[in-house]
Motif scaffolding. Structure first.
Motif, PDB file in Angstrom:
ATOM      1  N   ARG A  52      65.278  -4.837   7.284  1.00  0.00           N
ATOM      2  CA  ARG A  52      64.203  -5.408   8.109  1.00  0.00           C
ATOM      3  C   ARG A  52      64.809  -6.302   9.177  1.00  0.00           C
ATOM      4  NH1 ARG A  52      58.923  -8.940   6.025  1.00  0.00           N
ATOM      5  NH2 ARG A  52      57.910  -9.068   8.071  1.00  0.00           N
ATOM      6  N   LYS A  94      49.151  -4.792   7.467  1.00  0.00           N
ATOM      7  CA  LYS A  94      49.695  -5.832   8.341  1.00  0.00           C
ATOM      8  C   LYS A  94      48.622  -6.249   9.349  1.00  0.00           C
ATOM      9  CE  LYS A  94      54.176  -6.632   7.470  1.00  0.00           C
ATOM     10  NZ  LYS A  94      54.749  -7.988   7.376  1.00  0.00           N
ATOM     11  N   SER A 164      51.279 -10.146  10.304  1.00  0.00           N
ATOM     12  CA  SER A 164      52.371  -9.540  11.069  1.00  0.00           C
ATOM     13  C   SER A 164      53.344 -10.605  11.545  1.00  0.00           C
ATOM     14  CB  SER A 164      51.798  -8.783  12.274  1.00  0.00           C
ATOM     15  OG  SER A 164      52.836  -8.174  13.010  1.00  0.00           O
ATOM     16  N   ASN A 165      54.623 -10.221  11.618  1.00  0.00           N
ATOM     17  CA  ASN A 165      55.694 -11.130  12.039  1.00  0.00           C
ATOM     18  C   ASN A 165      55.742 -12.389  11.169  1.00  0.00           C
ATOM     19  OD1 ASN A 165      54.770  -9.797  14.981  1.00  0.00           O
ATOM     20  ND2 ASN A 165      56.959  -9.864  14.620  1.00  0.00           N
ATOM     21  N   ASP A 206      57.813  -5.509  12.173  1.00  0.00           N
ATOM     22  CA  ASP A 206      56.348  -5.483  12.281  1.00  0.00           C
ATOM     23  C   ASP A 206      55.934  -5.098  13.693  1.00  0.00           C
ATOM     24  OD1 ASP A 206      56.501  -6.383   9.727  1.00  0.00           O
ATOM     25  OD2 ASP A 206      55.766  -8.392  10.129  1.00  0.00           O
ATOM     26  N   CYS A 207      56.525  -5.767  14.650  1.00  0.00           N
ATOM     27  CA  CYS A 207      56.222  -5.487  16.060  1.00  0.00           C
ATOM     28  C   CYS A 207      57.313  -6.090  16.912  1.00  0.00           C
ATOM     29  CB  CYS A 207      54.868  -6.084  16.447  1.00  0.00           C
ATOM     30  SG  CYS A 207      54.342  -5.673  18.128  1.00  0.00           S
ATOM     31  N   MET A 238      53.646  -1.690  13.962  1.00  0.00           N
ATOM     32  CA  MET A 238      52.354  -1.875  14.615  1.00  0.00           C
ATOM     33  C   MET A 238      52.130  -0.884  15.757  1.00  0.00           C
ATOM     34  SD  MET A 238      51.180  -4.249  12.683  1.00  0.00           S
ATOM     35  CE  MET A 238      49.622  -4.567  13.477  1.00  0.00           C
TER      36      MET A 238
END
Length: 248
Positions: A52, A94, A164-165, A206-207, A238
């Protein structure tokens, strides 16, 4: 927790396979060092290691920002609890919150109930025996939520709902990608003990976001990344997009 982590990795590698058209045909088998082995009909074996994207130096948050994060995390937990009260579906979800339209405490109950109802409707056509993913955007969501990504895989036995994040937003995404590659390159000799024909590295995020007003995807596409892996990719959850970084 370790068991849930592996279940999520199974979901993520299937997400990658679903979004990358050149993913080789074959049976994906969970392994250790690397995380997965793709067994192909020609007897070739491909190893895939997952990692990740972790911000090396996340942005420092003010007390007000910390309070907002805590509020959002609690809201996500409450939505998960409400969903599970009426559904047995196991999902990886998410939530990307809007920074322009904040959710007030007075709207919390409405946002929670409407979002859960929308998620239940969105997964109505999913199959229990196959990978499924869907991304909800602004028109489908109450004000204050930007996007919601949901995914399911039959291996996932426990739902995971997150903001998210949640690891933070990077100050320097390009350098964080280089660091992620370097850390896994150091361990490649361990993975090579399985004597597979090829090794890929998949970096999930995530983004891809940055705190500065720059075209981040354009910047990444013009950078040169090096690795001892034959191929390196970034999977943006995302956006449901795969970005190849290295091809040796």
């Amino acid at each position: 927790m370790q068991e849930v982590k592996k279940q999520l990795e199974v979901l993520l590698v299937n997400y990658f396979r679903d979004r990358y058209p050149d993913f080789p045909k074959g049976k994906v088998v969970a392994s250790e060092s690397p995380d997965f082995v793709v067994k192909m009909k020609n007897a070739h074996k491909l190893g895939i290691e997952l990692t990740r994207l972790n911000p090396a130096s996340a942005i420092t948050k003010t007390e007000k920002e910390e309070a907002l994060i805590n509020f959002r995390d609690e809201l996500v937990d409450d939505m998960k609890e409400l969903f599970e009260a009426g559904s047995d579906a196991k999902l990886f979800v998410k939530f990307m919150f809007s920074e322009k339209q904040l959710i007030s405490p007075e709207r919390e109950l409405m946002v929670r109930s409407k979002t859960v109802a929308t998620i239940k409707s969105a997964i109505a056509d999913k199959s229990e025996g196959a990978f499924f993913h869907k991304i909800l955007t602004n028109p489908d969501l109450p004000e204050g939520l930007g996007e919601v990504m949901m995914a399911h895989h039959p291996e996932l036995k426990e739902s995971v709902w997150e903001r998210s994040n949640n690891l933070g937003i990077s100050n320097n995404v390009v350098e964080d990608i280089r660091l992620a590659i370097a850390k896994k390159d150091e361990k490649l000799r361990i993975y090579q003990k399985q004597q597979l024909q090829e090794y890929w590295l998949l970096i999930t995020t995530d983004c891809l976001r940055a705190d500065k007003n720059i075209n981040l995807l354009n910047k990444i596409s013009h950078e040169e990344f090096e690795s001892r892996f034959q191929q390196v990719f970034v999977l943006d959850l995302m956006r449901a997009r795969v970005f190849p970084l290295v091809e040796n």
